[in-house]
Design an enzyme around this catalytic site. Sequence first.
Site, PDB file in Angstrom:
ATOM      1  N   SER A   1       0.324  -1.328  -0.266  1.00  0.00           N
ATOM      2  CA  SER A   1      -0.019  -0.156   0.080  1.00  0.00           C
ATOM      3  C   SER A   1       0.951   1.370  -0.384  1.00  0.00           C
ATOM      4  O   SER A   1       1.427   0.879   0.197  1.00  0.00           O
ATOM      5  CB  SER A   1      -0.867   0.336   0.871  1.00  0.00           C
ATOM      6  OG  SER A   1      -1.001   1.072   1.581  1.00  0.00           O
TER       7      SER A   1
ATOM      8  N   TYR B   1      -1.613  -1.312  11.288  1.00  0.00           N
ATOM      9  CA  TYR B   1      -2.090  -1.622   9.768  1.00  0.00           C
ATOM     10  C   TYR B   1      -0.886  -0.974   8.474  1.00  0.00           C
ATOM     11  O   TYR B   1      -0.318  -2.115   7.634  1.00  0.00           O
ATOM     12  CB  TYR B   1      -3.457  -0.714   9.018  1.00  0.00           C
ATOM     13  CG  TYR B   1      -2.886  -1.744   7.508  1.00  0.00           C
ATOM     14  CD1 TYR B   1      -3.909  -2.399   7.043  1.00  0.00           C
ATOM     15  CD2 TYR B   1      -3.771   0.020   6.609  1.00  0.00           C
ATOM     16  CE1 TYR B   1      -3.951  -2.634   6.119  1.00  0.00           C
ATOM     17  CE2 TYR B   1      -3.296   0.001   5.074  1.00  0.00           C
ATOM     18  CZ  TYR B   1      -3.432  -1.606   5.010  1.00  0.00           C
ATOM     19  OH  TYR B   1      -3.627  -1.605   3.431  1.00  0.00           O
TER      20      TYR B   1
ATOM     21  N   LYS C   1       2.457  -3.515   6.525  1.00  0.00           N
ATOM     22  CA  LYS C   1       2.036  -3.807   5.420  1.00  0.00           C
ATOM     23  C   LYS C   1       3.708  -3.447   4.930  1.00  0.00           C
ATOM     24  O   LYS C   1       5.349  -4.407   4.108  1.00  0.00           O
ATOM     25  CB  LYS C   1       1.182  -2.942   4.676  1.00  0.00           C
ATOM     26  CG  LYS C   1      -0.128  -2.816   4.127  1.00  0.00           C
ATOM     27  CD  LYS C   1      -0.268  -3.910   2.966  1.00  0.00           C
ATOM     28  CE  LYS C   1      -1.347  -4.592   3.126  1.00  0.00           C
ATOM     29  NZ  LYS C   1      -1.539  -5.893   2.625  1.00  0.00           N
TER      30      LYS C   1
HETATM   31  N1  UFG Z   1     -12.668  11.600   3.527  1.00  0.00           N
HETATM   32  C1  UFG Z   1     -13.518  11.946   3.692  1.00  0.00           C
HETATM   33  N2  UFG Z   1     -14.545  11.519   4.532  1.00  0.00           N
HETATM   34  C2  UFG Z   1     -14.920  10.489   4.713  1.00  0.00           C
HETATM   35  C3  UFG Z   1     -13.430   9.136   4.355  1.00  0.00           C
HETATM   36  C4  UFG Z   1     -12.623  10.146   3.676  1.00  0.00           C
HETATM   37  O1  UFG Z   1     -13.372  13.157   3.664  1.00  0.00           O
HETATM   38  O2  UFG Z   1     -16.186  10.414   5.107  1.00  0.00           O
HETATM   39  C5  UFG Z   1     -11.364  12.272   2.570  1.00  0.00           C
HETATM   40  C6  UFG Z   1      -9.913  12.053   3.980  1.00  0.00           C
HETATM   41  O3  UFG Z   1      -9.795  12.859   4.325  1.00  0.00           O
HETATM   42  C7  UFG Z   1      -9.001  11.642   2.871  1.00  0.00           C
HETATM   43  C8  UFG Z   1      -9.785  11.068   1.863  1.00  0.00           C
HETATM   44  O4  UFG Z   1     -10.802  11.378   1.506  1.00  0.00           O
HETATM   45  O5  UFG Z   1      -8.971  13.138   2.294  1.00  0.00           O
HETATM   46  C9  UFG Z   1      -9.996   9.843   1.230  1.00  0.00           C
HETATM   47  O6  UFG Z   1      -9.733   9.055   2.024  1.00  0.00           O
HETATM   48  P1  UFG Z   1      -9.854   7.331   2.396  1.00  0.00           P
HETATM   49  O7  UFG Z   1     -10.113   6.980   3.805  1.00  0.00           O
HETATM   50  O8  UFG Z   1     -10.637   7.426   0.926  1.00  0.00           O
HETATM   51  O9  UFG Z   1      -8.194   7.251   1.793  1.00  0.00           O
HETATM   52  P2  UFG Z   1      -7.005   7.199   3.020  1.00  0.00           P
HETATM   53  O10 UFG Z   1      -6.208   7.937   1.447  1.00  0.00           O
HETATM   54  O11 UFG Z   1      -6.796   7.428   3.834  1.00  0.00           O
HETATM   55  O12 UFG Z   1      -6.445   5.731   3.014  1.00  0.00           O
HETATM   56  C10 UFG Z   1      -6.608   4.807   1.896  1.00  0.00           C
HETATM   57  C11 UFG Z   1      -6.376   3.378   1.916  1.00  0.00           C
HETATM   58  C12 UFG Z   1      -5.407   2.857   3.050  1.00  0.00           C
HETATM   59  C13 UFG Z   1      -4.031   2.923   2.332  1.00  0.00           C
HETATM   60  C14 UFG Z   1      -4.099   4.410   2.097  1.00  0.00           C
HETATM   61  C15 UFG Z   1      -2.801   4.462   1.117  1.00  0.00           C
HETATM   62  O13 UFG Z   1      -7.544   2.854   2.705  1.00  0.00           O
HETATM   63  O14 UFG Z   1      -5.796   1.404   3.299  1.00  0.00           O
HETATM   64  O15 UFG Z   1      -5.574   4.591   1.075  1.00  0.00           O
HETATM   65  O16 UFG Z   1      -2.171   5.768   0.599  1.00  0.00           O
HETATM   66  F1  UFG Z   1      -3.119   2.737   3.744  1.00  0.00           F
END
Ligand code: UFG
Length: 339
Positions: free
Chosen positions: A124, A148, A152
């Site tokens: 990841s 998590y 990885k």
């Molecule tokens: N976000 C919101 N509201 C929500 C969920 C997310 O505004 O309800 C925002 C977050 O703050 C972020 C973006 O949307 O700016 C993406 O968030 P995600 O939770 O979809 O994804 P992340 O980038 O935080 O994490 C993902 C995977 C992880 C992985 C990571 C790798 O969930 O498992 O990408 O970079 F490790």
Amino acid sequence: MKILVTGGCGFIGSHTVVELLEAGYEVVVIDDFSNSRRSVLDAIQEITGKVPFFYEGDVKKKELLRKIFREHSIDAVIHFAGYKAVGESVQQPLKYYENNLESTVHLCEVMSEFSCKKLVFSSSATVYGSPKSLPIREDFPLSTTNPYGTTKLMIENILRDLVVSDSHWSIALLRYFNPIGCHASGLIGEDPKGIPNNLMPYILKVAMGELPHLNVFGNDYDTKDGTGVRDYIHVADLARGHLKAIEYVMNTEGIDAYNLGTGKGYSVLDLVKTFEKVNHVSIPYEIRARRPGDIAICYADPSYAKEKLGWCAEKDLETMCLDAYRYVAKQAHKEEKVE
Ligand code: UFG
């Protein structure tokens, strides 16, 4: 060629199984349904007209792995099985270390016993922690911000040690950015249980009227509209990346890491607006505080995967939004019919 896919009924696993079957590979799946559904197997058959060999169980169980290797001549393994919820990993770190590390170590031990030393591992972009510059290249420093992510990174290091100890291994570490979307048929997709943590599954629940609005975590980042920027990649593109990685490891020895991303960054509001436009639905949202642990911007330099694996992402954000919604709408329609 016969490929063992651990976690083959999960979100990325199931899309990869479809691509493998369609490309003419024989596929053996092991999955314990801890975060997937048995019906995925029927959907895979409906899409491809083929049925993968299937074993229900836990990858940590070496006897089950040995049974699979005795019953099939496995040429290579794609290892998806693992826990992946960031928040849960903070609450229950030992569960994550035990499961993700033990399953990988046991898998490699059994692969070694059967002289199968070709592996593609589901890593990841989380292993880059908070990157110092953008786009992110594979040679950037590695660090993590939650258990998590640490599993990885630890697994990447374990696999590197393995290759040092035995140069016959060939391993591809695939560092995914943000996979969304689903197969164009709408038959397989992402269907997390409970309230989703990730952005697209949350948007989908709002679109379906199951949640009232999206919470946008922060609008004061140093980005074009203040919301977080990510490299969203269509899961079908990601799945194709695994086929390229399999071809590559079959013909090489050693270990290397590859970014699987598009190289493009989109903000939370970009995703919301695109989703609304292509699907003709409204996604109400409210601005909330930043989510602890989130970084402002994350997107890949995907050129190494292109150079070495001959892979690049093809599908755009609009297609990702269309395909993601098609799947949940189809699922809801099926449930209505059952009722
Ligand atoms: N976000 C919101 N509201 C929500 C969920 C997310 O505004 O309800 C925002 C977050 O703050 C972020 C973006 O949307 O700016 C993406 O968030 P995600 O939770 O979809 O994804 P992340 O980038 O935080 O994490 C993902 C995977 C992880 C992985 C990571 C790798 O969930 O498992 O990408 O970079 F490790």
